[in-house]
Design an enzyme around this catalytic site. Structure first.
Site, PDB file in Angstrom:
ATOM      1  N   HIS A  67      34.237   9.500 -23.986  1.00  0.00           N
ATOM      2  CA  HIS A  67      34.028  10.811 -23.394  1.00  0.00           C
ATOM      3  C   HIS A  67      32.929  11.591 -24.096  1.00  0.00           C
ATOM      4  CE1 HIS A  67      34.885  15.178 -23.100  1.00  0.00           C
ATOM      5  NE2 HIS A  67      35.008  14.864 -21.819  1.00  0.00           N
ATOM      6  N   CYS A  74      -2.092  -9.444 -34.784  1.00  0.00           N
ATOM      7  CA  CYS A  74      -0.774  -8.812 -34.889  1.00  0.00           C
ATOM      8  C   CYS A  74      -0.621  -8.059 -36.202  1.00  0.00           C
ATOM      9  CB  CYS A  74       0.336  -9.849 -34.747  1.00  0.00           C
ATOM     10  SG  CYS A  74       0.286 -11.152 -35.999  1.00  0.00           S
TER      11      CYS A  74
END
Length: 810
Positions: free
Chosen positions: A425, A754
């Site tokens: 919730h 990279c």
């Protein structure tokens, strides 16, 4: 019957008659049974029955009067008014004709399931489960109700729950007229998950909004504990498109603590027919469902989503509740509704990112919800009766929340709970309110006091952190809507699987570097040989390992599966864009720091030049560990189906060593060229560029590792403060980069970079694009800036990307 509709008589068009929950259950029961989606049978008590009950007891005018001038900010008055209305409804008289119809429908259900079947009695409001508002949890549910007398009384309690404090407040906040909303009731055969498991499914990632996964949560017992956040459930992610292609793409598995389970108890009314009991420690350490259950639930979920998307004429992510019957082992869907938060967020063109400018002492941590940061004074509230103590802008710290808390939760800057998972919730409401929440901390109410200055950060991945003090942070709204496509592929450096779904929305061409070391270090943390030789370890190390491998078949399989899940998550997030995975490149000192690692590693004065990279893979000391690595990567390609994964081999000193690694990969089931597998070399040693043609005989291309290339070219140590001269912009380093690019282009092979350099230095990005590099892999925070620079360089050179080469948008 006038006031009853059986599930077989209901479709999704009947929301005004039977409410959202019943309309959805009827739709699925009628339309999806032939597609093997199981839904327990039941019936709806219509909204007309509710109106009839209210009129029969003369309550309409009184309810309208009490609500007409209600000030929602006066939470005490809200509580008083709600109580008066509910009492009037509960103590009303059930009209004889309505009662007789309810009893007749219940007995008819008994003909299918046996005399006095156990049923769930739930609310189904006529305004709930709309695409732009979820009324889930606003009214009450009662489980394991048996017999006509209990059923009649329970129906009154459900009618009254239309006027709980939270339901009144929620309707007012969302602009619904109280008297325009009526309540239908769901009466549905219970699934015996009290002796098995249950949970919640979302057909997207609830944090990022990524659409190509199914998110499954599971815990023991009846599902109320998962929905209410009473327990921290197990979590699973399954890739949709690969599931549909027949693969078994479980991307992630996270074991929850699952301390409690809800089971049947003595028959009674008002919910006393169930109770929570503690779960045995041995069961907590196991997953609550099997892998095949996860895949079956994911198939159910994708079938449901497709059905509702076709019916609604647009993509409709779903929020689904499920239960497994412990008597027959079957899996059932017991509720489904449209997801109402992430499905409305535009993640493609705009991104708001939050970053801490500095960090501090971590006071507690848990699962992050919201990808945001907030700061404020703490307010610890242990009981819902004291929730009104929360002041505007405070950080709410509590055990769990339930719908009773909603009238005050909008005051909070952030929410921190002891218990709950990402579908609890507190998590759902935090997403609706747009505030960060950290759930499942375990000890938040113990370690945090009132009136502390706190910073709550959910912007650092899967874990959220509560920091001591008010820390500086900033947010940035990224706009990718006006970026032109580039001929040069712009990719991401991404090692953290927890960031993969979110990063996938960026306008990149894939992942140019996913480092296995990050996954091994953060998701495993144990030396592979310690896992292989577990039985020979001392008791203390074994116990430390046992804490990490809960839920997995054995230590060896833990290593394989955790690597596969980490890589698979990244490959799945970017599918079908390429993802280049660099094989492990730990240095000996880094491996030694892992659990159980010290006895297996040599002491080296200069680990950077020692026992690392390719030379490890075929050494007697490491070959078996490398074989596990290969099994994990095979699982990503073969079991999960992600053939977009490419491999990169680090620190290859000679062409002969490169050839030997390629052979070793093939022996371990990763043969270059089979099913499109490409294997690149990480060009990070000067000899890789100087003898590029020789190395390229064995590889499909190069990816330049600029950090090590710079250190080895200039003889500098980045870890030494005494040596600070030189960086990637040095002419010698640039010459080697140019040599590597030319060699690959000459042979028509892949060439990318990279390393960190293009992310740090715009001039290096310009240099690389000018010299014809094929791809540049960047840190996420540099992508948009370097994409603009790349487009400028290409435009100046008269180079443009064909439209079909533009980076895909998720």
């Amino acid at each position: 019957m006038q006031y009853i509709k059986r599930f077989s008589e209901i479709s999704y068009d009947d929301v005004a008659i039977v409410g959202g929950k019943n309309a959805s259950l009827g739709e699925m029961y009628r339309e999806l049974r032939d597609l093997d989606v199981l839904v327990p049978n039941g019936f709806a008590i219509t909204a007309d029955a509710f109106r009839y009950y209210i009129e029969h007891n003369g309550l309409f005018d009184e309810i309208k009067r009490l609500l007409s001038d209600l000030d929602l900010n006066d939470t005490h008055r809200l509580s008083d008014v709600g109580g008066i209305i509910r009492a009037g409804i509960v103590h009303g008289d059930m009209p004889t004709d309505l009662r007789d119809e309810i009893f007749a429908a219940y007995r008819e259900l008994g003909e299918e399931y046996g005399h006095n079947p156990d049923v769930a009695v739930r609310s189904s409001a006529t305004a709930e489960d709309l695409p732009d508002a979820s009324f889930a949890g606003q009214q009450e549910s009662y489980l394991n109700i048996r017999g006509t007398r209990n059923l009649s009384t329970t129906c009154k309690w459900v009618f009254s729950s239309l006027f709980t404090d939270r339901a009144i407040a929620y309707r007012a906040h969302h602009g619904f007229d109280h008297m325009d909303v009526a309540l239908s009731i769901t009466v549905q055969k219970m699934v015996r998950s009290d002796i098995s498991s249950s949970g919640v499914i979302f057909t997207l990632d609830t944090e990022s909004g990524f659409r190509d996964v199914v998110f499954v949560t599971s815990a023991y017992g009846l599902g109320e504990n998962v929905v209410q956040g009473t327990v921290n459930p197990d979590e699973f992610y399954v890739h949709k498109s690969k599931l549909e292609q027949g693969f078994a793409p479980i991307l992630q598995r996270h074991i929850g603590t699952k301390e409690l389970k809800m089971i049947y108890t003595a028959e009674n009314v008002r919910g006393n027919s169930t109770r929570n009991v503690e779960v045995k420690p041995s069961e907590r350490r196991e997953f609550s469902i099997e892998e095949e259950d996860v895949l079956t639930l994911a198939r159910y979920a994708t079938t449901i989503e497709k059905h509702y998307s076709r019916r609604n004429g647009h993509s409709t992510p779903m929020d689904i509740e499920w239960a497994k019957d412990g008597e027959n082992g079957q899996l059932f869907i017991v509720q489904a509704r449209p997801e109402t938060v992430q499905s409305r967020v535009d993640n493609v063109q705009f991104q708001e990112t939050f970053r801490l400018d500095e960090t501090g002492e971590v006071l507690t941590q848990g699962k992050s919800v919201g990808r945001r940061i907030a700061a404020g004074r703490s307010r610890v509230i242990l009981e819902a009766t004291h929730m009104h103590d929360l002041k505007e802008g405070e950080v709410l710290i509590t055990d769990i929340t339930d719908p009773d808390w909603e009238p005050v939760m909008k005051r909070a800057a952030a929410i921190v709970t002891n218990r709950g998972g990402r579908t609890c919730h507190a998590a759902i409401i935090a997403r609706e309110l747009g505030i960060p929440a950290i759930v499942g901390c375990g000890n938040a109410t113990e370690v945090l006091d009132d009136d502390l200055d706190l910073t709550v950060s959910c912007a650092e991945g899967d874990l959220g952190y509560v920091y001591d003090g008010i820390l500086p942070f900033h947010s940035e709204r990224l706009d990718a809507s006006d970026l032109a496509p580039t001929e040069t592929k712009l990719m991401l450096n991404l090692g953290n699987p927890e960031r993969a779904f979110e990063a996938s929305f960026m306008p990149s061409d894939g992942v140019g570097l996913a480092r296995l070391e990050f996954i091994i270090n953060n998701s495993i943390g144990i030396h592979p040989r310690a896992l292989l030789e577990y039985d020979s370890l001392d008791g203390g190390t074994q116990r430390e390992i046992d804490q990490s491998i809960s839920g997995y078949e054995n230590p060896r399989q833990f290593y394989i599966d955790r690597i596969a899940e980490g890589v698979g998550t990244i490959a799945g997030a970017f599918y079908p864009r390429p993802v280049v995975v660099r094989l492990s490149d730990f240095k000996s000192n880094e491996y030694a720091s892992l659990i159980g690692g010290a006895p297996y590693e040599p002491h080296e004065e200069n680990p950077m030049l020692g026992f690392r990279g390719a030379s490890r893979y075929f050494s007697p000391e490491f070959a078996e560990a490398f074989a596990l690595e290969c099994q994990a990567l095979r699982k990503v390609r073969e079991t999960m189906g992600f053939e977009n994964m490419k491999l990169m081999v680090p620190f290859v000193r000679t062409p002969a060593e490169g050839e030997r690694v390629i052979q070793l990969l093939a022996e371990n089931g990763l043969e270059r060229g089979v099913n499109g597998l490409e294997v690149y070399l990480m060009c990070e040693i000067p000899t890789n560029a100087l003898r590029a043609d020789d190395f390229l005989e064995h590889f499909d291309g190069f990816s330049i590792g600029s950090n090590d290339l710079t250190q080895l070219t200039l003889g500098v140590d980045r870890d030494s403060a005494a040596v600070t001269e030189g960086d990637e912009r040095d002419p010698a380093v640039l010459d080697l980069m140019e040599m590597a690019i030319k060699a690959c282009n000459r042979q028509g092979k892949y060439v990318g970079i990279c390393g960190q350099a293009p992310s740090d230095f715009p001039e290096i990005t310009r240099f690389l694009v000018e010299h014809g590099i094929g791809s540049i892999s960047l840190n996420p925070d540099s992508l948009l800036r370097m994409k603009k620079i790349t487009a400028e360089v290409e435009s100046a050179a008269g180079r443009t990307a064909p439209p079909e080469q533009a980076a895909p948008q998720k």
